[in-house]
Design an enzyme around this catalytic site. Structure first.
Site, PDB file in Angstrom:
ATOM      1  N   HIS A 148       0.845  -1.196   0.000  1.00 15.98           N
ATOM      2  CA  HIS A 148       0.000   0.000   0.000  1.00 15.98           C
ATOM      3  C   HIS A 148       0.884   1.251   0.000  1.00 15.98           C
ATOM      4  O   HIS A 148       2.022   1.193   0.450  1.00 15.98           O
ATOM      5  CB  HIS A 148      -0.808   0.101   1.300  1.00 15.98           C
ATOM      6  CG  HIS A 148      -1.658  -1.077   1.621  1.00 15.98           C
ATOM      7  ND1 HIS A 148      -3.014  -1.078   1.404  1.00 15.98           N
ATOM      8  CD2 HIS A 148      -1.362  -2.288   2.161  1.00 15.98           C
ATOM      9  CE1 HIS A 148      -3.518  -2.242   1.812  1.00 15.98           C
ATOM     10  NE2 HIS A 148      -2.545  -2.991   2.272  1.00 15.98           N
ATOM     11  N   GLU A 201       2.598  -0.901   4.493  1.00 16.56           N
ATOM     12  CA  GLU A 201       2.306   0.483   4.088  1.00 16.56           C
ATOM     13  C   GLU A 201       3.620   1.213   3.824  1.00 16.56           C
ATOM     14  O   GLU A 201       4.551   1.138   4.633  1.00 16.56           O
ATOM     15  CB  GLU A 201       1.575   1.228   5.213  1.00 16.56           C
ATOM     16  CG  GLU A 201       0.117   0.862   5.391  1.00 16.56           C
ATOM     17  CD  GLU A 201      -0.825   1.612   4.436  1.00 16.56           C
ATOM     18  OE1 GLU A 201      -0.341   2.442   3.627  1.00 16.56           O
ATOM     19  OE2 GLU A 201      -2.041   1.342   4.503  1.00 16.56           O
ATOM     20  N   HIS A 203      -2.672  -3.142  -3.321  1.00 12.33           N
ATOM     21  CA  HIS A 203      -4.043  -2.970  -2.836  1.00 12.33           C
ATOM     22  C   HIS A 203      -5.030  -2.827  -4.001  1.00 12.33           C
ATOM     23  O   HIS A 203      -6.122  -3.377  -3.979  1.00 12.33           O
ATOM     24  CB  HIS A 203      -4.108  -1.734  -1.920  1.00 12.33           C
ATOM     25  CG  HIS A 203      -5.273  -1.749  -0.986  1.00 12.33           C
ATOM     26  ND1 HIS A 203      -5.567  -0.687  -0.168  1.00 12.33           N
ATOM     27  CD2 HIS A 203      -6.218  -2.689  -0.729  1.00 12.33           C
ATOM     28  CE1 HIS A 203      -6.653  -0.981   0.549  1.00 12.33           C
ATOM     29  NE2 HIS A 203      -7.056  -2.182   0.223  1.00 12.33           N
ATOM     30  N   ASP A 222      -3.827   2.480  -4.702  1.00  9.15           N
ATOM     31  CA  ASP A 222      -2.459   2.300  -4.198  1.00  9.15           C
ATOM     32  C   ASP A 222      -1.954   0.878  -4.436  1.00  9.15           C
ATOM     33  O   ASP A 222      -2.770  -0.041  -4.498  1.00  9.15           O
ATOM     34  CB  ASP A 222      -2.386   2.663  -2.701  1.00  9.15           C
ATOM     35  CG  ASP A 222      -3.259   1.781  -1.804  1.00  9.15           C
ATOM     36  OD1 ASP A 222      -4.449   1.614  -2.123  1.00  9.15           O
ATOM     37  OD2 ASP A 222      -2.746   1.252  -0.811  1.00  9.15           O
TER      38      ASP A 222
HETATM   39 ZN   LIG Z   1      -4.131   0.551   0.653  1.00  7.76          ZN
END
Ligand SMILES: [Zn+2]
Length: 241
Positions: A32, A97, A139, A149
């Protein structure tokens, strides 16, 4: 906790399922971008109990690794999602992330420090949980109607050269003249191939269809993200399956 990632710090998020999973439930890695202005706002959100979102690993703007949820607990990063037969991928994935403001706040290249950190942690996880190359996804791959993303600046090709994730085998120079050219095949034929590869291709209007095609392009044809299926896209998906 992975031992050979130097400088990993811990900043636990309260957002996770309290039931522990078995390590062989972990089948996917999902990447992400944060889509937040900076690290502090992203970390604040991911550790705020009201946000109901989290991730296992967070990579800062300077390429530092932070663990937010231990691997064997389910973090809340994927949401409603689908890949092949698997739905709601939180339960069988690790979410990473990476700090980047994203399309809304100034999308930029992921930097070298971030990529090097990403490669290290991905390699550790791949080895530890025996994650297949084809199960390393973005994602937007698993939620194309909702998510963009990590976007087309994410270095999928570079990662694939390090055996992280997959990339197609065709020579882009040879086929780049097919870019933007109308395919002789019907859209449905392209969608069948996308589905076979793993994408969910359920859509209810042309806007949603465009989002699905864009997700594919962000991942495999970053040079042109127009949501239109052309001959180059067709050659790429063909080579992937
Ligand atoms: Zn995401």
């Amino acid at each position: 906790m992975p031992k050979n990632v130097e400088k990993m710090s811990i900043n636990y998020s309260p957002n996770f399922d309290t039931t522990k999973r078995h390590k062989n439930k972990i089948k996917y890695i999902i990447y992400h971008y944060t889509g937040m202005k900076n690290d502090s706002s992203a970390i604040k959100k991911l550790t705020n109990p009201n946000s109901k979102v989290s991730c296992h690993y967070y990579i800062t703007k300077n390429g530092k690794l932070i663990q937010m949820v231990p691997d064997l607990y389910i973090s809340w990063h994927a949401g409603k999602s689908k890949w092949k037969q698997d739905e709601s991928l939180n339960k069988n994935s690790i979410g990473i992330e990476i700090s980047n403001p994203g399309y809304e706040l100034g999308y930029r290249n992921f930097n070298k420090k971030q990529i090097s950190c990403l490669i290290k942690i991905s390699n550790i996880l791949i080895k530890k949980y025996k994650i297949k190359k084809e199960n390393i996804l973005g994602h937007s791959d698993i939620a194309p109607l909702r998510k963009k993303d990590p976007g087309e600046r994410f270095p999928w090709k570079l990662l694939a050269s390090k055996k992280i994730g997959i990339w197609h085998k065709i020579n882009l120079k040879k086929i780049s003249n097919l870019r933007g050219k109308k395919s002789e095949y019907k859209m449905e034929f392209f969608l069948i191939k996308l589905r076979k590869f793993g994408y969910s291709t359920t859509y209810s209007n042309t806007n949603e269809l465009k989002k699905i095609i864009k997700s594919f392009q962000m991942r495999f044809r970053p040079e042109l993200i127009d949501g239109k299926f052309d001959r180059e896209c067709f050659e790429i998906i063909k080579s992937l399956i």
